[in-house]
Design a protein around this motif. Structure first.
Motif, PDB file in Angstrom:
ATOM      1  N   HIS A 261       0.915  -1.107  -0.013  1.00 38.53           N
ATOM      2  CA  HIS A 261      -0.020   0.046  -0.007  1.00 38.53           C
ATOM      3  C   HIS A 261       0.908   1.180   0.179  1.00 38.53           C
ATOM      4  CE1 HIS A 261      -3.538   2.674   0.619  1.00 38.53           C
ATOM      5  NE2 HIS A 261      -2.862   2.935   1.653  1.00 38.53           N
ATOM      6  N   ALA A 262       1.687   1.225   0.639  1.00 36.90           N
ATOM      7  CA  ALA A 262       2.824   2.692   0.613  1.00 36.90           C
ATOM      8  C   ALA A 262       3.684   2.564  -0.648  1.00 36.90           C
ATOM      9  CB  ALA A 262       3.948   2.321   1.992  1.00 36.90           C
ATOM     10  N   CYS A 263       3.924   1.633  -1.324  1.00 43.75           N
ATOM     11  CA  CYS A 263       4.532   1.594  -2.598  1.00 43.75           C
ATOM     12  C   CYS A 263       3.495   2.097  -3.325  1.00 43.75           C
ATOM     13  CB  CYS A 263       5.027   0.291  -2.958  1.00 43.75           C
ATOM     14  SG  CYS A 263       6.504  -0.304  -2.069  1.00 43.75           S
ATOM     15  N   CYS A 267       5.720   5.105  -4.199  1.00 43.80           N
ATOM     16  CA  CYS A 267       6.917   4.438  -5.012  1.00 43.80           C
ATOM     17  C   CYS A 267       6.365   4.751  -6.317  1.00 43.80           C
ATOM     18  CB  CYS A 267       7.332   3.263  -4.640  1.00 43.80           C
ATOM     19  SG  CYS A 267       8.227   3.044  -2.904  1.00 43.80           S
ATOM     20  N   VAL A 268       5.198   4.142  -6.732  1.00 39.86           N
ATOM     21  CA  VAL A 268       4.801   4.025  -8.097  1.00 39.86           C
ATOM     22  C   VAL A 268       4.748   5.398  -8.803  1.00 39.86           C
ATOM     23  CG1 VAL A 268       2.837   3.541  -9.674  1.00 39.86           C
ATOM     24  CG2 VAL A 268       3.526   2.063  -7.918  1.00 39.86           C
ATOM     25  N   PRO A 269       4.232   6.599  -8.106  1.00 41.73           N
ATOM     26  CA  PRO A 269       4.449   7.793  -8.639  1.00 41.73           C
ATOM     27  C   PRO A 269       5.595   8.535  -9.045  1.00 41.73           C
ATOM     28  CG  PRO A 269       2.801   8.008  -7.148  1.00 41.73           C
ATOM     29  CD  PRO A 269       3.515   6.470  -6.857  1.00 41.73           C
ATOM     30  N   GLY A 287      -2.623  -5.132  -6.263  1.00 45.14           N
ATOM     31  CA  GLY A 287      -1.561  -5.416  -7.274  1.00 45.14           C
ATOM     32  C   GLY A 287      -0.261  -5.227  -7.037  1.00 45.14           C
ATOM     33  N   MET A 288      -0.055  -4.081  -6.179  1.00 42.94           N
ATOM     34  CA  MET A 288       1.045  -3.876  -5.490  1.00 42.94           C
ATOM     35  C   MET A 288       1.571  -4.671  -4.424  1.00 42.94           C
ATOM     36  SD  MET A 288       2.754  -1.679  -7.044  1.00 42.94           S
ATOM     37  CE  MET A 288       4.472  -1.753  -5.771  1.00 42.94           C
ATOM     38  N   THR A 289       0.569  -5.131  -3.650  1.00 42.30           N
ATOM     39  CA  THR A 289       0.853  -6.076  -2.519  1.00 42.30           C
ATOM     40  C   THR A 289       1.278  -7.477  -3.246  1.00 42.30           C
ATOM     41  OG1 THR A 289      -0.937  -4.989  -1.106  1.00 42.30           O
ATOM     42  CG2 THR A 289      -0.434  -7.441  -0.771  1.00 42.30           C
ATOM     43  N   ALA A 290       0.882  -7.907  -4.268  1.00 47.57           N
ATOM     44  CA  ALA A 290       1.213  -9.098  -5.120  1.00 47.57           C
ATOM     45  C   ALA A 290       2.649  -8.922  -5.481  1.00 47.57           C
ATOM     46  CB  ALA A 290       0.335  -9.196  -6.367  1.00 47.57           C
ATOM     47  N   VAL A 291       2.912  -7.710  -6.044  1.00 50.14           N
ATOM     48  CA  VAL A 291       4.397  -7.192  -6.346  1.00 50.14           C
ATOM     49  C   VAL A 291       5.203  -7.616  -5.330  1.00 50.14           C
ATOM     50  CG1 VAL A 291       5.744  -5.557  -7.363  1.00 50.14           C
ATOM     51  CG2 VAL A 291       3.581  -5.960  -8.292  1.00 50.14           C
ATOM     52  N   VAL A 292       5.143  -7.026  -4.194  1.00 47.21           N
ATOM     53  CA  VAL A 292       5.876  -7.104  -2.988  1.00 47.21           C
ATOM     54  C   VAL A 292       6.132  -8.482  -2.635  1.00 47.21           C
ATOM     55  CG1 VAL A 292       6.282  -6.343  -0.604  1.00 47.21           C
ATOM     56  CG2 VAL A 292       5.433  -4.660  -2.389  1.00 47.21           C
ATOM     57  N   ALA A 293       4.940  -9.325  -2.675  1.00 49.86           N
ATOM     58  CA  ALA A 293       5.236 -10.765  -2.279  1.00 49.86           C
ATOM     59  C   ALA A 293       5.970 -11.310  -3.102  1.00 49.86           C
ATOM     60  CB  ALA A 293       3.776 -11.561  -2.158  1.00 49.86           C
TER      61      ALA A 293
END
Length: 340
Positions: A261-263, A267-269, A287-293
């Motif tokens: 969620h923080a990313c 981070c994404v912007p 989606g970002m949670t899956a990327v971090v995992a």
């Protein structure tokens, strides 16, 4: 709802959903049935659509009113997905045994057929004005789920669902810990000892189906499947003890939600501006949670103490290096040891 409360609710929804999925996911990975989680996420569509159709018919007949509809519908959808999930496991086992094919082949036949039937039933229900947004199904709606609060509590319904699922799954694992461990590591020996391995298997499929359909609305299919498998596989590279594996998998799911969620906000912007995309303000939390995992899995795969690729390579290299490369006697002793 303030932005801080909204962010907290979104993170909590994602974390609870991931943690609830990680608990049954550990045993799917240990049983080498990770594909079953993906299959159940597809076959659940048939159960959900079928349950919706039946509930809508009951509502049209006047057996339940509008107030009862909001309460009955989620329960009906969960029951429908659970029934189809167990049926998928039963039919897969029957096809593999009766047809003499491997289990993955039987699973491929059953879950694709059930998924196609679910889509067909969805098309036939077009007059019911049932709409499924592909983005909603894939990525979920964590943002809007955080706004749907229970009256009088101020707590999002998705938080209640996720917390209840995590509590139930954890309680079931604690009550049947020895049986699940025995059946996961040596199913044949467990059956020979009188343990009902088939009942444990069906119970695990039931737990997985209910968990998946309960978190779909909030986090979508991508994150549900990812949290079912990725934290468990990641934890497997970090420990070989089952109790620690479960706790680490749950912790990875929770940490992935917080960092993801923080990313998605910061981070994404920033990365988008680096490549000239100034219009990107944030990314999807699920989606970002899956990327971090996935990033956590990559790190464990490379450096994990239980089978990490680079760690094993470094250990093997040091094992075959002589203590003193300038000492010819050490080199001869090393070569003799390798020959023996």
């Amino acid at each position: 709802m303030t932005w801080l409360a909204l962010d907290t609710s979104m993170t909590l929804i994602t974390a609870l959903a991931g943690m609830a999925c990680a608990v049954p996911g550990v045993f799917l990975v240990l049983r080498r049935q990770s594909l079953m989680g993906d299959a159940l996420s597809h076959t659940a569509l048939l159960g959900v659509v079928g349950a919706y159709w039946l509930t809508a018919r009951i509502f049209a007949a006047g057996w339940i009113d509008s107030a009862q509809w909001e309460t009955v519908l989620p329960i009906a959808l969960t029951i429908g997905a659970a029934v189809v999930g167990v049926a998928t496991a039963v039919l897969t086992e029957w096809v593999s045994r009766a047809g003499g094919v491997e289990e993955s082949a039987g699973l491929g036949v059953i879950f694709t057929t059930a998924f196609a039937l679910g889509l067909l039933l969805l098309v036939l229900m077009d007059d019911q004005r049932v709409h499924i947004d592909p983005d909603h199904v894939l990525f979920g709606q964590v943002e809007t789920a955080a706004l749907h609060v229970l009256p009088g509590t101020g707590t999002p319904r998705a938080v209640i669902w996720g917390g209840t699922l995590l509590l139930i799954n954890s309680l079931l694992v604690c009550l049947a810990y020895k049986e699940l461990r025995f059946a996961a590591f040596d199913a044949q020996a467990a059956a020979a000892a009188g343990l009902n391995v088939r009942l444990i298997y069906y119970g695990l499929m039931l737990m997985t189906s209910v968990t998946l359909v309960a978190v779909f609305e909030a986090v979508g299919s991508i994150l549900a499947i990812a949290m079912l498998i990725v934290p468990a596989v990641t934890a497997r590279f970090l420990t070989s003890r089952l109790s620690r594996l479960i706790m680490i998998a749950v912790a990875i799911a929770a940490a992935s939600a917080v960092i993801g969620h923080a990313c998605s906000i910061y981070c994404v912007p920033w990365l988008a501006r680096l490549i000239g995309l100034d219009g990107v303000r944030e990314a999807n939390t699920a989606g970002m949670t899956a990327v971090v995992a996935g990033a956590a899995f990559t790190a464990a795969f490379l450096f994990g103490p239980e089978g990490g690729t680079l760690r094993n390579l470094w250990s093997s290299r040091r094992r075959f290096e002589p203590q003193n490369a300038e000492d010819p006697n050490a080199i001869l002793a090393q070569q003799s040891a390798e020959i023996k």
